[in-house]
Every structure is written in C-alpha cells, then in structure tokens.
Design a protein around this motif. Structure first.
Motif, PDB file in Angstrom:
ATOM      1  N   ARG A  75      -9.728 -71.313  30.063  1.00 27.41           N
ATOM      2  CA  ARG A  75      -8.837 -70.345  29.437  1.00 27.41           C
ATOM      3  C   ARG A  75      -9.640 -69.133  28.975  1.00 27.41           C
ATOM      4  O   ARG A  75     -10.699 -69.260  28.350  1.00 27.41           O
ATOM      5  CB  ARG A  75      -8.098 -70.983  28.256  1.00 27.41           C
ATOM      6  CG  ARG A  75      -7.259 -72.191  28.664  1.00 27.41           C
ATOM      7  CD  ARG A  75      -6.756 -72.949  27.453  1.00 27.41           C
ATOM      8  NE  ARG A  75      -5.860 -72.148  26.660  1.00 27.41           N
ATOM      9  CZ  ARG A  75      -5.646 -72.333  25.358  1.00 27.41           C
ATOM     10  NH1 ARG A  75      -6.295 -73.289  24.722  1.00 27.41           N
ATOM     11  NH2 ARG A  75      -4.806 -71.579  24.707  1.00 27.41           N
ATOM     12  N   PHE A 132      -9.153 -65.502  26.860  1.00 27.30           N
ATOM     13  CA  PHE A 132      -8.355 -64.618  26.019  1.00 27.30           C
ATOM     14  C   PHE A 132      -8.842 -63.190  26.193  1.00 27.30           C
ATOM     15  O   PHE A 132     -10.050 -62.916  26.090  1.00 27.30           O
ATOM     16  CB  PHE A 132      -8.468 -65.015  24.541  1.00 27.30           C
ATOM     17  CG  PHE A 132      -7.405 -65.970  24.093  1.00 27.30           C
ATOM     18  CD1 PHE A 132      -6.161 -65.503  23.698  1.00 27.30           C
ATOM     19  CD2 PHE A 132      -7.641 -67.327  24.073  1.00 27.30           C
ATOM     20  CE1 PHE A 132      -5.175 -66.382  23.290  1.00 27.30           C
ATOM     21  CE2 PHE A 132      -6.673 -68.208  23.669  1.00 27.30           C
ATOM     22  CZ  PHE A 132      -5.427 -67.742  23.271  1.00 27.30           C
ATOM     23  N   GLN A 177      -3.738 -64.227  28.010  1.00 26.18           N
ATOM     24  CA  GLN A 177      -4.713 -65.202  28.476  1.00 26.18           C
ATOM     25  C   GLN A 177      -4.461 -65.566  29.928  1.00 26.18           C
ATOM     26  O   GLN A 177      -3.342 -65.458  30.433  1.00 26.18           O
ATOM     27  CB  GLN A 177      -4.694 -66.455  27.604  1.00 26.18           C
ATOM     28  CG  GLN A 177      -3.371 -67.178  27.538  1.00 26.18           C
ATOM     29  CD  GLN A 177      -3.442 -68.439  26.700  1.00 26.18           C
ATOM     30  OE1 GLN A 177      -4.312 -69.285  26.926  1.00 26.18           O
ATOM     31  NE2 GLN A 177      -2.542 -68.575  25.738  1.00 26.18           N
TER      32      GLN A 177
END
Length: 929
Positions: free
Chosen positions: A706, A708, A714
């Motif tokens: 993931r 951001f 994201q």
C-alpha cells in the motif's frame, strides 16, 4: 406490606422450597447377570409412583452395574423397575420414610428369550433402554406442552442438547440426520422433523451411530462418527400435512406475511414457501426454510448468516430470506420443494425458488490508518439503493439398490441480478496537514451471474471381503459473471496544491470459470487392523478475467472511448493430477493413517494477444492422521495458485481514492496445517468438554503493498511474502442438570484465543504485524416446567495488534457482549418474551457511541383448537436506543462503520400453525374448534 411481613413471607417460601428440594431420599444398588455375576452396564432403573405409574426418576447403571437414583419422595408408595434388553424385568415396591440414602444391594437379572416389549407392562415402560448400540427413549415418559414439537421433546432427553439454531448433539456427538420410522423421509436435515413434527405423535426416540457415514466417505474415521435419531410414530400416523402461515402490520408502515405448507403422503412430500416483509429480518428462521421449506432435504450449496443489529437474517444458495442487507430492507420470495421416496432404496427431489431483496442503505465509515507519526482519517458517507433478484433450480436423487452400492447425484442452476445506485462523499485528512482530499461520486453497478453445478458419488463394497471398497466422485461447476461499474466523480485535492479532477468511466468485467474434478479411491484390507488406500484425483480448471474500461465521449454523451491502459484479459488453463497412497492402522481405541500424495500441476496463463506463459509444479504432500482416546491429530499441506483477478496487470480506478493494480509475477502460496482436538463425554455426569488447536504456516502469502500519496489517495498492489503464521486454541465445557423432568439447567463455558503474524507493507516500510485476539464466554439455559425459559449469555472480544517496526502504532480494542432471552408461559395460553442485547466498546472514534442497547419484547396469546392460533404484539427496540455501529481492526487500520437501521416500532401478528397429522376424514382437515 411491611418489611417484617416480607421477611416472614420470604422465610416461609424458602422453608417450603427447602422441604420440597431436600426432603427426598436416594436409593443405590447394583445390577448383575444371574448366571455369571458380571455387572450389567447401562441397565435402566426406573422409579414410578405406585398409584398412577407416573415416572419419578430414573438412572442408567454405570460400567460396574451400580446405580444411584435420587429425588425419591418420602411417604409415597413407589415401584422400582429394573430392565435390560434380553433379560427378565425385576420389580420392587417400597416406601421411603427417611431423608437418607438406602443401599438395596445387588439385583440379579435372568436372561429371557422374550423381547423387552413382551415382558414389560406398558405403563412401566422404562424411559430409557439400551439395546446393543442403540439407546431408546420412551417419548411418553418425558412430558411436554400440548403444542410442543419434537425439538421440545429432544431438549428433555438426557445427553441430548439443542442449540438456538436447532442443531442437535447427543452425548457430545452431532446428529447428522433424523429418520421417521426408519426412512430418510426428511432427508439430511434434522430440523425438518424437530421444528415441525408434533411431539404428541412420537412413540419412541432411538439414538444410534451414523454407520452409513462410512459408505459416504472412504476416509471415514470411526472416532468422528456422528449420530442418527429415528423417530417411531404412534400407530395410525403415516400421513398428514403441517406448516404455518402468518400476517402482521405495525407502526411506521411495517409489515410481514408468509406461509410454509408441507404435505406428505407416505412416499411423497411437497413444500410450498412464500414470504414478504419490510422489517429488515428474515421472514422465517433458517430451520423453517431448511426444514418445512425443504431446502436441506434437497441439499444447498451455500449458507450465509447475517448478524446485523436490525435482527439478522440469512441467505441459502444466494437467495436472501431477509435480514442480510444493511439499511432499511424489503425481502420477498416464493418457491417449492418436492421430494419422493418410494422406498428405502430410492429418493428423488426437485426445488425452485425466486427471491428478491431491495434496500436503502445509508452508511458512514470512519477509517484511520496509522503509520509513523501520521494518522490518515478517511470519512465516507454514502447512500445506496440496492436490488437483488435470484432464481434457483435444483434436482437430484439418492439410490441404494442394495447393501453394497450407493449412488448420489444432484445438480443446480442459479441466476442472480444485482443493481446498485450509490451516491457518496469522502473527506480525507491527517492531523498535520488538515484536509487532503474531498470528493463526490455517483456509482452505478449492474452485475449478472449464472452458474451450473452437479455432483456425483458412487460407492461399492465388496461382497466377499469386509472393508474392501471402491468410490468414484465427480464434480462440475460452471460460472459466468458480467459486471458494469460506472463511476462519475468530481474531486478536489488540497495537497501539495489545490486542484480539481473528475472521472467518468465505465468498467466492464467478465469472469467465466469452469471446473471439472474426478476422484477415484480404493481401499483394501491387509489384515485385521491394517488397510491400504489408494486414490487418484484429476482436475481441469479454466479461469478467465476480462476488464474493459470505456471513457465518456463528450459528443455522444456515452461511454464509447476505450482506455487500453486499463483494459486487458487473462485466461488460465490448469491441469492437476494427484495420485496418493496411505496405510491405515485401526483398533477400537487407536486409528493411525500415514502416507503421501504426489501433486502435479501444469498451468498456462495467456494474456490478451500474447503467447502463453506455461509453468508446472510438483509437490509431495504428507497425509498423517491419528485418533486415540478422544484425541484427534491431523497434518496436511496445500498449494494454492494466486487468484486470476490479482494477476491481471491493469489499473482499476473505479474508486479514485483507492486505485488497485494486478501483479503478473505473483507466485503460488504453500500452507502447512496442523490440528489437534480432544473431545470427552461423561454420560453419568451428563458433561462433555472439548479442546482444540489449529496452526497454519504459509509461505508466499498474498498481502498488499500500500502506498499513500501526499493527497491522501492510495494504491494497492498484491505481493507475496513468507512467514505468515496463524494459531487458534479453544476449549469448551458443558454440564447438564435434569431433575425430575421439571427442572433443567445447562451451563456452558468456552474460550478461544487466536494469534496471527504476517507481513505488512506500506510506503516501502515493511514490518511484521502480530494480532492477538481472545474471546471468553459463558452461557446458561434454564427451563422450569416449560413455564420459564431463561438463556443469558456473555462474551468478550479483545484484540491487540503490535508491530516489529516503530513506524506503525500498536492498536488495542475490546467489546463486551451481553444477551438474555427470557420466556414466561403464564398464565395459561399467555407467552411473555423478552430479548435484551447490550454491546459496549472500550474505544471508539470521537463522536460515536460506545454502547448499544437493544430490547425487544412481546406478548402472545395462544387460542383455537390445539392452540394452533397465536396473536402476538411485539415491540422492536423498546427503548429506541439501537444503533448499528461496528468496529474492527485490520493491518494498521481501525474502522468504525455505522449503517442506518430500523428503530422502535410495534407489530401485531397473527400466526396459524397447521399440524393435521394423520387426519382420518376430509371434514376434519380445516376444523378450528
């Protein structure tokens, strides 16, 4: 009334209760064989009142032939009857005058060629008798209410437990099916009989081992053998019809209506089901649908259970019967189930159902992501108009031409249409920079799914050699899904600079899938205790994933411009061959199985317009199982290919704030599983307990990388990581107290602990996350003369999450759950019901409630002949304090979700129960009084 008067009244009541409970005597003795002097274990010792032969109490002799019967009243003539299959009955009349234990010495029973039925006076039939491997209960010895069903009768039998969902265990073992007069008339669903057949038509309840389980599974372990209950009907009860119908209306335009109608005529059974309601819960219980509705007689492929604060519900084969959808929902459905069992050798079934649900869902999600010293908060508010329409058709047969052969076949066809219209608003911020992103979107989703599946099972035993067996199994499943997902959004980004962006696109996806499996198994005994088993499993799978993204043509105002960067397709063909061989050693106390399976997989993945990427895998998988004195151990290993949807290397921007990518470089995952469990039953103490341990070790586990962005959005990319570990430990104990047929208490204590450890990857920082979850609980069931039923329950769910890297913040949460059901049947024909559910969370997001209190109450009046009619006035959420807030933690996130639900309303419902069993004439069928 003064305090002194109250104290005096309390003392008098206490003295009366003490006299009633403790002024009773106990008798003990021993039952032996008159010829050999050996003890007769499980002999039945029954004590009746001599005046009217009403049952006072009974016990079964233990392994040493010793019995102890308590609760004998003083100064009342009694008759003791000692019986054992194959032996003459022994009788003794006596009167106890003192509150003490009296040892009556040994009772020698002589063998008899007559059956127990022939030598017993009918009024003195023992409540329980044991014949070889069968325990038989005399139904008339266990008193129930006039309108009681078989389930109410079973609850009063020693060693038999029925939970709230209607699942039955006997002496700690699950009850797989219920027969009626030796016929599998009600299929494999015990609830078909227990929830619908009146207790008054039952003569005997016979409990025996499910020996046919060995015919259905060549790897069957006798230590895991379940139970079968056979209900023998009273003479003349061979055909009838039963069911129920109801209708009700209430405040806030709430309504419910429905009916289940079931007809059986010797060998034929027809079930008709229909319902509609807008109260956000199922129109029937699971047991009604799988029972009277006949779904489990035909078998079902999937079962989903919803436990939302609106009351909960369920779905079978993808058909929602209400209560599954959040929000304010309406559910409707209609269908039939037809079963035909001309004899013990053949049975056939068919089933069709159409169900529809529609809901208005308003949802608020507060999600917080913790990483480093930053907390990103995403607050989403959405409204969704949702509709789901399902058609389901099933048919099948069970053939047992003789004792050596078993043939089973069933097939199903299902279609499902889903439509959603979602409007959402999202705000993303962090504690440092404030607002990061704000967006508004309209999402339109339409999905159409169709699938077909069938199963075939064939078993043949050898007529010349016990234990020699051949099995052939075959499964086929075909599914095709098409989805159109339209996104229309306008978004404002505040970091690093303020700007606007919009997204108008149509994402079309298609998911065809075909799976064909054949399994051949052969078992050959090598001696008294040894068996060699050989099996070969062949599989063919074809998966397809296709995604096409179309942009909006401003001139045509239609989605016609194809975005090649987000469009692609994959096809994967997979062949698997898995020959295996195991050696099994088995005695009465020990079962040991060990061997190996060689698994060869060859698969080719073909991207759109490109050459196939072919690969193969070979693994030697161990097979180790052991069962000894209630302990069961199992070791297994599995190899799983990554889902094709995660391999599709295209961008999915259906949600502009959470963009997903596929990863064509994903590798298969490998999991080793260890399980150990212990189960023990103490019949003389009416107690059972269990202990289990399960561990999974996975390499190549699929997690998400993931990332951001500074604007709060994201991206997610699936990757493989080693070192995933999962452990689950649990224990439970159940103790029963059943005294003089009038007072029953069941106590249950349980505890579960779960520990998981896996990788987490965020913004190129990787850490191991350890999640520890514990859930202790306690429950009690109390029944006093069927007048009062009390079911309190408490459980606590605690979670603690920690990380090896200080970049992430440790998380803790806990929730207390308290629930209580109270039913009072007093005065006559009046039923008072109360259900209270309380939930308390230790921590929630600011501005959200920490607790929830739901109180449902109702009062019912039974009337008409045999109490077939009932009027109920119910109030849902009496205090108007119910909310639908849930909290859960995953990875480095804490998510609080709140969904709109129904609040306080009143509902008046009339229910008519149809239980015309064994009607003798046409004119009696609809007689109400």
């Amino acid at each position: 009334m003064t305090t002194s008067s109250l104290r005096l009244l309390f003392i008098c009541l206490a003295a009366t209760f003490t006299t009633t409970v403790y002024s009773q005597a106990t008798i003990t003795g021993k039952v032996i064989d008159s010829a050999t002097g050996s003890p007769l274990a499980l002999a039945t010792v029954s004590v009746f009142a001599a005046s009217d032969t009403s049952l006072i109490n009974y016990r079964l002799a233990n392994e040493d032939g010793i019995f102890k019967v308590s609760g004998i009243p003083l100064n009342i003539p009694c008759r003791m009857v000692i019986s054992f299959s194959g032996y003459a009955v022994k009788r003794l009349e006596f009167t106890m005058t003192e509150d003490k234990t009296l040892d009556l010495g040994s009772f020698a029973l002589a063998t008899s060629a007559k059956s127990l039925e022939e030598i017993m006076v009918r009024a003195e039939r023992p409540p329980v008798s044991v014949r070889k491997d069968t325990i038989e209960f005399n139904a008339s010895s266990f008193k129930t209410l006039p309108a009681a069903l078989v389930e109410d009768l079973l609850k009063r039998l020693p060693g038999v437990q029925v939970d709230k969902a209607g699942n039955i265990t006997a002496n700690g073992k699950r009850v797989n099916k219920i027969l009626v007069d030796g016929k599998a008339f009600f299929g494999d669903d015990p609830k078909m009989a227990t929830r619908n057949l009146p207790a008054s038509v039952i003569d005997k309840v016979q409990l025996t081992d499910d020996k046919e389980a060995a015919d259905r599974d060549i790897d069957f372990n006798p230590n895991d053998m379940g139970k079968v209950i056979n209900l023998t009907l009273k003479k003349g009860i061979k055909k009838g019809w039963f069911g129920r119908t109801y209708a009700g209306g209430g405040t806030k335009d709430r309504y419910e209506a429905g009916g289940i109608f079931n007809i059986y005529r010797d060998t034929m059974q027809l079930s008709l089901v229909g319902f509609s309601n807008n109260i956000g819960r199922s129109g029937f219980s699971i047991h009604d649908i799988s029972g009277i509705g006949g779904f489990d007689r035909s078998g079902f492929n999937s079962l989903s259970i919803g436990t939302r604060a609106a009351g909960g519900g369920f779905a079978i084969n993808g058909i929602s019967f209400g209560g599954m959808e959040p929000g304010i929902a309406r559910s409707s459905g209609i269908g039939f189930n037809l079963n035909h069992a001309p004899n013990k050798k053949r049975s056939f079934f068919s089933q069709y159902f159409i169900g529809e649900t529609s809901a208005q869902i308003n949802e608020r999600i507060n999600k917080r992501d913790f990483y480093g010293d930053t907390v990103v908060t995403s607050l989403t508010n959405s409204s969704n108009k949702k509709r789901n329409l399902t058609h389901n058709l099933n048919a099948g047969m069970n053939l047992k031409p003789d004792s050596l052969h078993l043939i089973q076949f069933k097939a199903g066809l299902r279609t499902n249409f889903l439509q959603e219209n979602i409007n959402s608003h999202i705000d993303i911020s962090n504690q440092t920079d404030g607002d990061l992103t704000e967006g508004r979107a309209r999402l339109l989703n339409q999905a159409l799914e169709g699938n077909y599946n069938h199963e075939f099972f064939f078993t043949r035993k050898s007529p010349s050699k016990a234990g020699r067996m051949f099995q052939l199994n075959h499964w086929l499943a075909w599914q095709k899904s098409k989805q159109d997902f339209t996104t229309e959004s306008v978004n404002q980004y505040f970091q690093p600079l303020t700007y606007f962006d919009s997204l108008y696109q149509l994402r079309q996806s298609s998911f065809p899938n075909l799976s064909i499996i054949a399994l051949a198994q052969f078992a050959e005994p090598l001696g008294k205790n040894w068996t060699l088993k050989y099996q070969t499993r062949l599989e063919f799978n074809q998966d397809q994933q296709e995604a096409n993204v179309l942009g909006l043509d401003p001139m045509k105002q239609d989605f016609t411009i194809k975005d090649s960067s987000q469009s692609n397709a994959l096809i994967r063909d997979r062949m698997l061959a898995a020959p295996g061989m195991v050696l099994q050693y088995m005695t009465k106390k020990l079962s040991l199985t060990f061997g190996f399976t060689g698994q060869y997989q060859k698969y080719a993945t073909t991207p759109l317009g490109k050459a196939s990427n072919q690969d193969h895998l070979f693994n030697l998988l161990p097979n180790l199982q052991m069962a000894f004195k209630g302990f069961n151990f199992r070791l297994g290993k599995s190899i799983n290919l990554p889902p094709l949807s995660q391999l599709l290397a295209v961008k999915d921007s259906s949600s502009p704030f959470q963009v997903r990518f596929g990863n064509p470089n994903l590798q298969p995952s490998r999991t080793t599983n260890l399980s150990l469990n212990k189960f023990m039953v103490s019949k003389d103490r009416t107690m059972d307990y269990n202990l289990y341990l399960n561990a999974n070790f996975t390499n190549g586990d699929l997690i998400f990388d993931r990332r951001f962005g500074s604007d709060g959005t994201q991206t997610l990319v699936p990757v493989n990581r080693d070192g995933t570990r999962e452990f689950r430990v649990g224990t439970g104990i159940t103790k029963e107290f059943k005294k003089n047929q009038s007072f029953q208490v069941s106590l249950q204590a349980r505890a579960t602990v779960r520990y998981t450890r896996q990788s987490i990857l965020m913004n190129e920082v990787e850490s191991k996350v350890s999640a520890f979850q514990w859930e202790p609980g306690f429950s009690m069931t109390l029944n006093w003369k069927n007048i009062l039923e009390f079911r309190p329950e408490y459980r606590f769910l605690g979670t603690s999450t920690s990380y090896t890297d200080k970049f992430f913040t440790n998380l803790n949460a806990g929730q207390h759950y308290i629930q209580s059901d109270l039913t009072i049947r007093w005065p006559k024909d009046i039923i008072w019901e109360n259900n209270i559910e309380y939930r308390y969370s230790n921590t929630v997001s600011p501005g959200l409630p920490k607790d929830n209190l739901l109180w449902n109450a109702g009062v019912s009046l039974q009337f008409l002949k045999e109490k077939k009619g009932m009027v109920k006035l119910g109030v849902y959420d009496l205090l108007n304090r119910n909310n639908n807030l849930t909290r859960f933690a995953t990875g480095n996130q804490i998510i609080d979700q709140e969904v709109n639900i129904l609040n306080r309303y009143f509902l008046l419902t009339f229910t008519y129960s149809i239980r015309n069993i064994g009607v003798r004439s046409q004119k009696d069928r609809f007689q109400l009084f």
